[in-house]
Design a protein around this motif. Structure first.
Motif, PDB file in Angstrom:
ATOM      1  N   PHE A 212      -4.725  -0.578   3.566  1.00 38.10           N
ATOM      2  CA  PHE A 212      -3.921  -0.102   4.698  1.00 38.10           C
ATOM      3  C   PHE A 212      -3.852  -1.129   5.824  1.00 38.10           C
ATOM      4  O   PHE A 212      -2.867  -1.205   6.539  1.00 38.10           O
ATOM      5  CB  PHE A 212      -4.468   1.230   5.215  1.00 38.10           C
ATOM      6  CG  PHE A 212      -3.992   2.384   4.394  1.00 38.10           C
ATOM      7  CD1 PHE A 212      -2.635   2.635   4.266  1.00 38.10           C
ATOM      8  CD2 PHE A 212      -4.879   3.194   3.714  1.00 38.10           C
ATOM      9  CE1 PHE A 212      -2.177   3.688   3.500  1.00 38.10           C
ATOM     10  CE2 PHE A 212      -4.433   4.245   2.940  1.00 38.10           C
ATOM     11  CZ  PHE A 212      -3.077   4.492   2.833  1.00 38.10           C
ATOM     12  N   TRP A 216      -0.447  -2.673   3.558  1.00 35.88           N
ATOM     13  CA  TRP A 216       0.493  -1.579   3.737  1.00 35.88           C
ATOM     14  C   TRP A 216       1.713  -2.013   4.553  1.00 35.88           C
ATOM     15  O   TRP A 216       2.847  -1.611   4.250  1.00 35.88           O
ATOM     16  CB  TRP A 216      -0.173  -0.364   4.365  1.00 35.88           C
ATOM     17  CG  TRP A 216       0.791   0.767   4.471  1.00 35.88           C
ATOM     18  CD1 TRP A 216       1.341   1.277   5.601  1.00 35.88           C
ATOM     19  CD2 TRP A 216       1.392   1.475   3.390  1.00 35.88           C
ATOM     20  NE1 TRP A 216       2.234   2.265   5.300  1.00 35.88           N
ATOM     21  CE2 TRP A 216       2.286   2.407   3.934  1.00 35.88           C
ATOM     22  CE3 TRP A 216       1.264   1.397   1.997  1.00 35.88           C
ATOM     23  CZ2 TRP A 216       3.051   3.271   3.169  1.00 35.88           C
ATOM     24  CZ3 TRP A 216       2.020   2.259   1.223  1.00 35.88           C
ATOM     25  CH2 TRP A 216       2.894   3.175   1.801  1.00 35.88           C
ATOM     26  N   SER A 252      -0.202   4.620   7.432  1.00 33.95           N
ATOM     27  CA  SER A 252      -1.492   3.946   7.560  1.00 33.95           C
ATOM     28  C   SER A 252      -2.227   4.437   8.803  1.00 33.95           C
ATOM     29  O   SER A 252      -1.673   4.451   9.895  1.00 33.95           O
ATOM     30  CB  SER A 252      -1.270   2.438   7.656  1.00 33.95           C
ATOM     31  OG  SER A 252      -2.380   1.834   8.265  1.00 33.95           O
TER      32      SER A 252
END
Lengths: 327, 317
Positions: A212, A216, A252
Motif C-alpha cells: 500500500f 498502490w 490505501s
C-alpha cells in the motif's frame, strides 16, 4: 452446512458474557507489551525520531516569520534530507502496530499455552479482543507520550504555548494516528491467526504495508488509465479520471492517513479532492478553515480508517472462532 | 459417591470424512479415577476436548456436572480443570505470575487468588520455586505447575491428557501419588495415557479406545477376564506324570486353560486365585510341586492381546 443450521436452531444463545475475563487478558498483554524488548527498541526509535525532526523543524521555524499555527508546523515542517515528523509516523506507526500483534495468536499456539488459556472459563472472544485492545492501548499510550514530549519540546524551543485551536487540532491528529495504527494492528492480528509461524505473519503484514505504501499509488494510476481513459480531452473526462484516481488511491490506509493529517495540521487546506472554479465562488481564499470544518473535511477518512479496522478484525475473529485448538 | 458427574451419549466427531470419535458412550461417577487408554490417534484427546467444550461434537450429547459444554462452556470450564498434553507456560514469567493470570481469568479476587495459589503450590511441592521464571523449570516441575494451575480453580473434575508422558520414572511415581491424593479429596479424575502400568496403578476403571470407539470398559480385572479369558495366570513347576497332571488341573472348576511350557513348567489360567486348589491337584495326581507362582492380570497384557486379536480379525476379513 447442515450441522451449522441445526446448531443455529438448537442453540438459542451462549451462556454468560463473551467478555468474561477480557480485562484480565488486556492487563496481562499490556504488561507484556510494555516490558518487551521489542517495544523498548521501537519506543527508543520513535522518541529519537520525534526529538530529531522536531529539533530540525524548530530550527527552521525560528528563522521564519510570524505564523498563527506555529505549533502545527512543528509536526509538518521537514528539513532536508529528513522528512517531517508526520512523515516518519507514517511508517513508524505501522511498524509498531505490526510488532505488537504479529505473534498475538500463533504465539499462544507455539508456546502451547492456548489450550490451557481456553480451558479457563472465558470465551475466545475475550482472548482475541483483549489482545487487540491491549495492542491499541499500548499504541495509544506510546503515541500520547511522544505527542506530549513534542509539545513540551515545542514550548521550550519555540518559547510560546500552543493556542486552544492548535491543541484541538493536535488532539484530533493523535486520534487519527491511533486509528491508523489500529488498521495495522488488526492486519497483524489477522495474519497471526492465519499463519502458524510468527515470522511469516510479520513478513505478510509488512508485505501488505509495503504494497500500500509503495505500489498502490502506481497501481491506482495504471487502473485509472485503463478504466477512465481520456479519449477526446473534454473536461468531464478529465474530472472523471481525477475522481477515479482519488477514489482508488484512498483504498490505501496510508493515503487516508496522509490526507487526514494534512487537513488537520494545515488549516489552509480547504478540500482534499478536486475543486472546480465554480465551487470556489464566494470562498475567501487564503483564510484558514475553523477546526470543525477541517474535521468535517476528514470525517470520511476517519470513519474509513475505523471501518477498515473493524472489518479486518471481524475477519480474524471469524477465522479464530473456527480454528481447531489441537494444532 | 455414585452420582454421575460426566456422561457422554453417542458422542461423535468427524473431520470431513475422517471419524475421530465414533458414537462414544462414557459414564464417570463422582470420586472415580477413570483411565482412557488407546494408541495414538484413537480419539482420546478429541473426546477430552469435546467434554470441555473446546471443540464441538458433530453428534451426540455430553453432560458434565449437569451442564452442556456446548451451550454452557463457562460453567463447565469453571468447574473442570484441564491439564493438556502439550503444556505450555509464559516462559518469562515466574510460576506465581503464571498462576495469577489463570486466577484472574477465573475471576478470583486478589486475596482469594493469592491464598489459593499458595495452597496449590504447597500441595504439589513447588513452593520453593514459586518466584523463579518458568524457563528454568524441568519437565517434571512444569507438569506439577500445570496441576497447580488446575487446582487454583478448585475443580470438581480434573481431566489430564497424558500426564506422565516424558517424565522420568521417579517423577512419574510422585505424580501418581499426587493423583491418589486428589482422589482422596473427592476429586473425580479422567486421565488418558498409553503408559499402562501407571494407569493400572491409579485408575478405578479404564476404557480402551480403538479407532474412535470405546471397545472395552471396566475394571482392570474385568477387562482381563474379557480379553484374556482367565484373569489369573498361575505358573507352576512340578515333576510327575505329565498327562495325568495336566488332566487333573484341567478338571478343576474355574480353570480356563492349561498349557505345558516345557518338561516341568505349566501355565494355568484361572478365573480366580486358585493356588491352593492347584497345589492339591498336583499332589493328588501324584506329582511333586517344585514351585508355584501367580501373576496378577496386567493391563499391558490385556492391551497387547486385544490389539493382537484386532489385527488377526482385521486380516481375516
Amino acid at each position: 452446512m447442515a450441522a451449522q443450521t441445526e446448531r443455529a436452531v438448537h442453540t438459542p444463545a451462549r451462556e454468560g458474557s463473551p467478555w468474561t475475563g477480557m480485562w484480565a487478558v488486556v492487563g496481562k498483554e499490556m504488561a507484556d507489551n510494555l516490558t518487551s524488548v521489542r517495544m523498548s527498541i521501537l519506543e527508543t526509535l520513535t522518541v529519537l525520531t520525534a526529538i530529531g525532526t522536531v529539533y530540525a523543524a524548530a530550527q527552521n521555524l525560528r528563522s521564519g516569520g510570524r505564523d498563527p499555527y506555529l505549533f502545527l508546523r512543528l509536526f509538518t515542517t521537514a528539513r532536508e534530507p529528513l522528512p517531517a515528523f508526520v512523515g516518519f509516523l507514517g511508517f513508524l506507526v505501522p511498524l509498531i502496530a505490526i510488532a505488537l500483534a504479529f505473534d498475538a495468536i500463533n504465539g499462544e499456539f507455539n508456546r502451547r499455552t492456548i489450550s490451557r488459556l481456553l480451558s479457563q472459563p472465558i470465551y475466545r472472544d475475550a482472548l482475541l479482543l483483549g489482545k487487540f485492545l491491549a495492542g491499541l492501548f499500548t499504541l495509544a499510550l506510546v503515541l500520547s507520550t511522544i505527542w506530549l514530549i513534542i509539545i513540551g519540546l515545542g514550548i521550550v524551543t519555540l518559547g510560546v504555548p500552543p493556542s486552544g485551536e492548535e491543541v484541538g487540532r493536535l488532539l484530533w491528529f493523535l486520534l487519527v494516528v491511533i486509528f491508523y495504527g489500529g488498521i495495522w494492528l488488526s492486519v497483524a492480528t489477522l495474519f497471526s491467526i492465519v499463519f502458524r509461524q510468527p515470522a511469516t505473519a510479520a513478513l505478510a503484514s509488512i508485505a501488505v504495508w509495503l504494497f500500500f505504501t509503495v505500489f498502490w499509488g502506481m497501481i491506482a494510476d495504471l487502473l485509472t488509465q485503463v478504466l477512465a481513459p481520456i479519449r477526446v480531452g473534454y473536461l468531464e473526462e478529465v474530472v472523471r479520471q481525477v475522481r477515479l484516481n482519488l477514489a482508488l488511491s484512498r483504498i490505501s490506509p496510508n493515503t487516508l492517513y496522509v490526507d487526514a493529517v494534512l487537513a488537520l495540521l494545515n488549516p489552509n487546506i480547504r478540500s482534499l479532492g478536486l475543486v472546480l472554479p465554480v465551487q470556489l465562488e464566494g470562498a475567501l481564499l487564503g483564510t484558514p478553515l475553523p477546526l470543525d470544518q477541517s474535521v468535517l473535511l476528514i470525517w470520511p477518512h476517519i470513519t474509513g480508517l475505523i471501518a477498515a479496522t473493524i472489518l479486518i478484525f471481524a475477519l480474524g475473529y471469524v477465522l479464530f472462532q473456527r480454528r481447531e485448538i489441537r494444532a | 459417591m455414585d452420582e454421575v458427574v460426566l456422561e457422554a451419549r453417542g458422542l461423535t466427531k468427524r473431520y470431513g470424512d475422517f471419524v475421530a470419535v465414533d458414537h462414544l458412550d462414557l459414564t464417570v461417577r463422582q470420586g472415580e479415577v477413570f483411565g482412557l487408554l488407546g494408541p495414538n490417534g484413537a480419539g482420546k484427546t478429541t473426546t477430552i476436548l469435546m467434554l470441555l467444550g473446546l471443540t464441538e461434537p458433530t453428534e451426540g450429547t455430553v453432560r458434565v456436572l449437569g451442564f452442556d459444554p456446548v451451550r454452557q462452556p463457562l460453567s463447565v470450564k469453571a468447574r473442570v480443570g484441564y491439564l493438556p498434553e502439550q503444556l505450555g507456560f509464559y516462559e518469562g514469567l515466574t510460576a506465581r505470575e503464571n498462576l495469577i493470570y489463570t486466577a484472574k481469568l477465573n475471576g478470583l479476587r486478589r486475596d482469594e487468588a493469592y491464598r489459593r495459589i499458595d495452597e496449590a503450590l504447597e500441595q504439589i511441592g513447588l513452593s520453593h520455586a514459586a518466584d523463579q521464571p518458568v524457563s528454568t523449570f524441568s519437565r517434571g516441575m512444569r507438569q506439577r505447575l500445570g496441576l497447580a494451575d488446575v487446582l487454583i480453580k478448585k475443580p470438581e473434575i480434573i481431566i489430564m491428557d497424558e500426564p506422565t508422558q516424558g517424565l522420568d520414572p521417579g517423577v512419574a511415581q510422585e505424580f501418581l501419588e499426587i493423583i491418589r491424593n486428589l482422589k482422596a479429596q473427592g476429586i473425580t479424575i479422567l486421565l488418558s495415557s498409553h503408559l499402562l502400568h501407571q494407569v493400572q496403578a491409579v485408575c478405578d476403571r479404564v476404557g480402551l479406545f480403538h479407532r474412535g470407539r470405546m471397545v472395552l470398559e471396566g475394571t482392570v480385572e474385568e477387562l482381563a477376564q474379557q480379553v484374556l479369558g482367565g484373569a489369573y495366570r498361575i505358573h507352576l513347576e512340578a515333576e510327575g506324570p505329565k498327562e495325568a497332571l495336566e488332566e487333573s488341573l484341567r478338571r478343576l472348576e474355574g480353570v480356563v486353560k492349561v498349557e505345558r511350557m516345557d518338561t516341568k513348567a505349566y501355565l494355568v489360567e484361572a478365573r480366580r486365585d486358585m493356588r491352593a486348589e492347584v497345589a492339591r491337584a498336583v499332589h493328588e495326581a501324584g506329582g511333586a510341586l517344585l514351585s508355584l507362582d501367580m501373576e496378577l492380570p496386567s493391563l499391558d497384557e490385556v492391551y497387547a492381546r486385544y490389539f493382537e486379536q484386532e489385527v488377526n480379525d482385521g486380516s481375516a476379513d
